[in-house]
Design a protein around this motif. Structure first.
Motif, PDB file in Angstrom:
ATOM      1  N   GLU A 186      21.105  32.255  -9.138  1.00 59.78           N
ATOM      2  CA  GLU A 186      19.890  31.513  -9.459  1.00 59.78           C
ATOM      3  C   GLU A 186      18.646  32.222  -8.936  1.00 59.78           C
ATOM      4  O   GLU A 186      17.523  31.785  -9.176  1.00 59.78           O
ATOM      5  CB  GLU A 186      19.961  30.108  -8.854  1.00 59.78           C
ATOM      6  N   PRO A 219      13.816  29.077 -16.483  1.00 58.99           N
ATOM      7  CA  PRO A 219      14.500  29.882 -17.498  1.00 58.99           C
ATOM      8  C   PRO A 219      13.746  29.839 -18.824  1.00 58.99           C
ATOM      9  O   PRO A 219      13.185  28.811 -19.204  1.00 58.99           O
ATOM     10  CB  PRO A 219      15.874  29.222 -17.601  1.00 58.99           C
ATOM     11  N   THR A 221      15.101  31.834 -21.853  1.00 61.63           N
ATOM     12  CA  THR A 221      15.985  32.030 -23.000  1.00 61.63           C
ATOM     13  C   THR A 221      17.068  30.960 -23.021  1.00 61.63           C
ATOM     14  O   THR A 221      17.333  30.277 -22.024  1.00 61.63           O
ATOM     15  CB  THR A 221      16.649  33.413 -22.939  1.00 61.63           C
ATOM     16  N   GLU A 223      20.232  31.527 -23.203  1.00 64.26           N
ATOM     17  CA  GLU A 223      21.299  31.947 -22.303  1.00 64.26           C
ATOM     18  C   GLU A 223      21.003  31.521 -20.869  1.00 64.26           C
ATOM     19  O   GLU A 223      21.890  31.044 -20.142  1.00 64.26           O
ATOM     20  CB  GLU A 223      21.490  33.466 -22.369  1.00 64.26           C
ATOM     21  N   GLU A 224      19.751  31.691 -20.457  1.00 67.64           N
ATOM     22  CA  GLU A 224      19.373  31.306 -19.097  1.00 67.64           C
ATOM     23  C   GLU A 224      19.494  29.791 -18.908  1.00 67.64           C
ATOM     24  O   GLU A 224      19.961  29.311 -17.871  1.00 67.64           O
ATOM     25  CB  GLU A 224      17.944  31.765 -18.804  1.00 67.64           C
ATOM     26  N   ARG A 225      19.060  29.033 -19.938  1.00 70.13           N
ATOM     27  CA  ARG A 225      19.158  27.575 -19.827  1.00 70.13           C
ATOM     28  C   ARG A 225      20.621  27.120 -19.793  1.00 70.13           C
ATOM     29  O   ARG A 225      20.985  26.225 -19.028  1.00 70.13           O
ATOM     30  CB  ARG A 225      18.404  26.920 -20.993  1.00 70.13           C
ATOM     31  N   ARG A 228      22.063  27.754 -16.431  1.00 67.66           N
ATOM     32  CA  ARG A 228      21.567  26.813 -15.426  1.00 67.66           C
ATOM     33  C   ARG A 228      22.276  25.462 -15.555  1.00 67.66           C
ATOM     34  O   ARG A 228      22.609  24.825 -14.557  1.00 67.66           O
ATOM     35  CB  ARG A 228      20.059  26.643 -15.596  1.00 67.66           C
TER      36      ARG A 228
END
Length: 319
Positions: A186, A219, A221, A223-225, A228
């Motif tokens: 993170e 985040p 993108t 992918e990042e969301r 998370r």
């Protein structure tokens, strides 16, 4: 002039005569009834029968039952009571019959007592004594073997228990290590996490969410969301398990990590009165939107600019 009625025979004498009758009998002897040791079931006869059969140390024992008749024989205590009045040639055979029905340990003590009092009975009783000593030794060996097996089973169980404890501790460390690495992904450093404070009851007021580290930006993108949300799900699931298992130390550690994730919020507090909302609450009992219920176990929400993601619904119901 009328004859005076005969004086009743004392109970002790009735007992003595009954024991001698059994000792000298050549066949079966009945306890009561016609032709029995005690023909009537009242008065001195009843008292004598009780003294023979129900005393703390019985003098007679029931060998078998034929219809309503009880066939009786001498116990070792009954034999001891009248042994001094028996002819020497009667002692050995009678003692042998009594000893044969006794357990090994009691048989040995009985034979030892008889031989000590009447040495001439030794030839009759020695073979039985040898059998009793051998039987007692076999019983002792069996007890020793059983104790050995119990001990081995206990040692196996203890070893398995220690192994289970080690595996559970290994699992706990693995999970903590995984959580630390996820926390680092993170953007924070696990070394910056404060040590969990000892839990104090009653539960403290909800903590305000600590500001997220500057190195963990919102985040951008998909992918990042997704990652998370995945992290929030994992942490919330681990927190729920710690809550269910009553592991307060592990729960405090997880809460410390979760409060340091941007947007992570607790849903409700134990004992809090709420209006049921199926989006953030779950209940094992039927509940309609707006029903007044009580928070039984908090939940967790990940709040972002785009959405409020429920990682764990709060458990609610009636107290």
């Amino acid at each position: 002039m009328a004859k005076k009625p005969a004086a009743p025979v004392p109970v002790a004498e009735l007992v003595r005569l009954a024991l001698l009758n059994v000792a000298n009998a050549t066949g079966d002897v009945k306890l009561g009834g016609k032709g029995g040791l005690f023909p009537t079931a009242s008065g001195p006869n009843k008292e004598a029968a009780d003294a023979c059969m129900t005393a703390a140390v019985p003098l007679l024992t029931v060998l078998r039952t034929e219809g309503k008749a009880q066939i009786v024989g001498l116990t070792p205590a009954g034999f001891e009571r009248i042994a001094g009045e028996l002819a020497e040639d009667k002692v050995g055979p009678l003692a042998k019959a009594i000893a044969a029905a006794a357990p090994a340990a009691a048989r040995i003590e009985f034979i030892q007592s008889v031989i000590g009092r009447t040495p001439f009975a030794a030839p009759e009783l020695t073979p039985l004594l040898e059998e009793a000593v051998a039987a007692e030794k076999a019983e002792q060996e069996a007890r020793i073997e059983a104790a050995k097996k119990r001990r081995e089973a206990e040692e196996i169980a203890l070893a398995a228990l220690e192994r289970a404890k080690a595996l559970l501790e290994e699992r706990r460390r693995n999970r903590l290590d995984a959580l630390r690495r996820e926390y680092e992904l993170e953007g924070a450093k696990a070394t910056e996490l404060p040590e969990p404070a000892p839990r104090v009851e009653p539960r403290p007021e909800p903590k305000a969410a600590a500001p997220a580290p500057a190195s963990a930006p919102e985040p951008k993108t998909d992918e990042e969301r997704d990652f998370r949300r995945y992290t929030a799900d994992r942490l919330a699931a681990a927190w729920r398990d710690a809550w269910t298992d009553g592991k307060t130390e592990g729960r405090d550690y997880l809460e410390t990590a979760m409060w340091n994730i941007r947007g992570m919020q607790m849903i409700g507090e134990p004992g809090q009165q709420i209006a049921f909302n199926g989006r953030v609450h779950e209940s094992e009992q039927p509940a309609a939107p707006g029903d007044p219920l009580t928070v039984l176990r908090p939940g967790w929400l990940l709040k972002t600019d785009d959405e409020d993601y429920v990682a764990l619904k709060a458990a609610v119901g009636d107290l």
